[in-house]
Motif scaffolding. Structure first.
Motif, mmCIF file in Angstrom:
data_model
loop_
_atom_site.group_PDB
_atom_site.id
_atom_site.type_symbol
_atom_site.label_atom_id
_atom_site.label_comp_id
_atom_site.label_asym_id
_atom_site.label_seq_id
_atom_site.Cartn_x
_atom_site.Cartn_y
_atom_site.Cartn_z
ATOM 1 N N GLY A 220 0.788 -1.223 0.000
ATOM 2 C CA GLY A 220 0.000 0.000 0.000
ATOM 3 C C GLY A 220 0.820 1.274 0.000
ATOM 4 N N HIS A 221 2.101 1.151 0.245
ATOM 5 C CA HIS A 221 3.025 2.306 0.229
ATOM 6 C C HIS A 221 4.319 1.845 -0.450
ATOM 7 N N GLU A 222 4.196 1.470 -1.721
ATOM 8 C CA GLU A 222 5.283 0.764 -2.408
ATOM 9 C C GLU A 222 6.581 1.562 -2.481
ATOM 10 N N GLU A 223 6.500 2.885 -2.402
ATOM 11 C CA GLU A 223 7.720 3.686 -2.463
ATOM 12 C C GLU A 223 8.531 3.613 -1.172
ATOM 13 N N PHE A 224 7.904 3.159 -0.091
ATOM 14 C CA PHE A 224 8.601 3.027 1.191
ATOM 15 C C PHE A 224 9.266 1.661 1.244
ATOM 16 N N ALA A 225 10.587 1.643 1.339
ATOM 17 C CA ALA A 225 11.339 0.387 1.284
ATOM 18 C C ALA A 225 11.360 -0.299 2.647
ATOM 19 N N ILE A 226 10.990 -1.576 2.642
ATOM 20 C CA ILE A 226 11.178 -2.398 3.844
ATOM 21 C C ILE A 226 12.400 -3.299 3.692
ATOM 22 N N GLY A 227 13.030 -3.251 2.521
ATOM 23 C CA GLY A 227 14.209 -4.068 2.264
ATOM 24 C C GLY A 227 14.513 -4.124 0.790
#
Length: 210
Positions: A62-69
């Motif tokens: 839902g927030h694809e621009e925010f990187a989790i890895g």
């Protein structure tokens, strides 16, 4: 006015900080897609061979621009704090990773990257900037398996206090280390998305002897 007109201008600026690599056996490896444009400008200035190193950011649901890895060949980086912030479960992370593994395979077929032998050579990894650093770190770690003598991470702009870990890069080159940093695109007047076709054309055009 931003720091750079576009990625080509950023590449020319970055090349000035890599002048000591001119005439060496170094190889420049861009991170697709935008990093390949920057890397192509670097090799145009320095006369080095160009290749790509394939890596994919893992974006929050839902927030694809925010990187989790990020992932690359043989490499998986997941930031637990980012996963918690995004409210994602382990299954959610697996779903995102599986989709991105598929995209990695598609790009490998499309780009034909990885053909240059890096053993004993300096690998210069180039992107259009660093935000969280996950993709850059994944790219560098993936290249270790190809046995370069040294890995140099080179980006035109990054947060002031960011540094790559020692197991990823042996050297870090960044001409603009910025305090007020919220996204790479803020430093470009033109930060339009790069297409697969442009990446392929750049890799073929700069197919210098390896």
């Amino acid at each position: 006015m931003a720091l750079f007109a576009d990625r080509r201008a950023a590449g020319r600026a970055l090349a000035a900080d890599l002048e000591n690599r001119r005439g060496t056996d170094a190889v420049v490896l861009g991170i697709p897609r935008g990093g390949v444009v920057v890397a192509a400008a670097v090799v145009a200035e320095l006369g080095l061979p160009l290749d790509a190193v394939l890596v994919r950011k893992l974006g929050a649901t839902g927030h694809e621009e925010f990187a989790i890895g990020a992932i690359a060949e043989g490499v998986r980086i997941v930031t637990p704090d980012a996963v918690r912030w995004a409210g994602m479960t382990a299954g959610d992370v697996d779903d995102v990773e599986n989709a991105e593994r598929g995209e990695l395979a598609r790009r490998e077929d499309a780009y034909g990257a990885g053909s240059i032998d890096l053993a004993g050579r300096v690998a210069i990894v180039v992107d259009d900037g660093v935000a969280t650093g996950a993709t850059a770190i994944a790219a560098c770690r993936a290249l270790r398996a190809r046995h370069p003598s040294r890995i140099v991470l080179a980006v035109p702009v990054a947060p002031d206090r960011w540094m790559p870990p020692a197991d990823a890069a042996d050297e870090y080159v960044c001409p603009h280390r910025e305090d007020d940093f919220w996204a790479v695109g803020q430093f470009y007047d033109d930060f339009a998305q790069t297409s697969d076709e442009e990446v392929v054309a750049l890799l073929q055009h700069h197919d210098l002897p390896s």
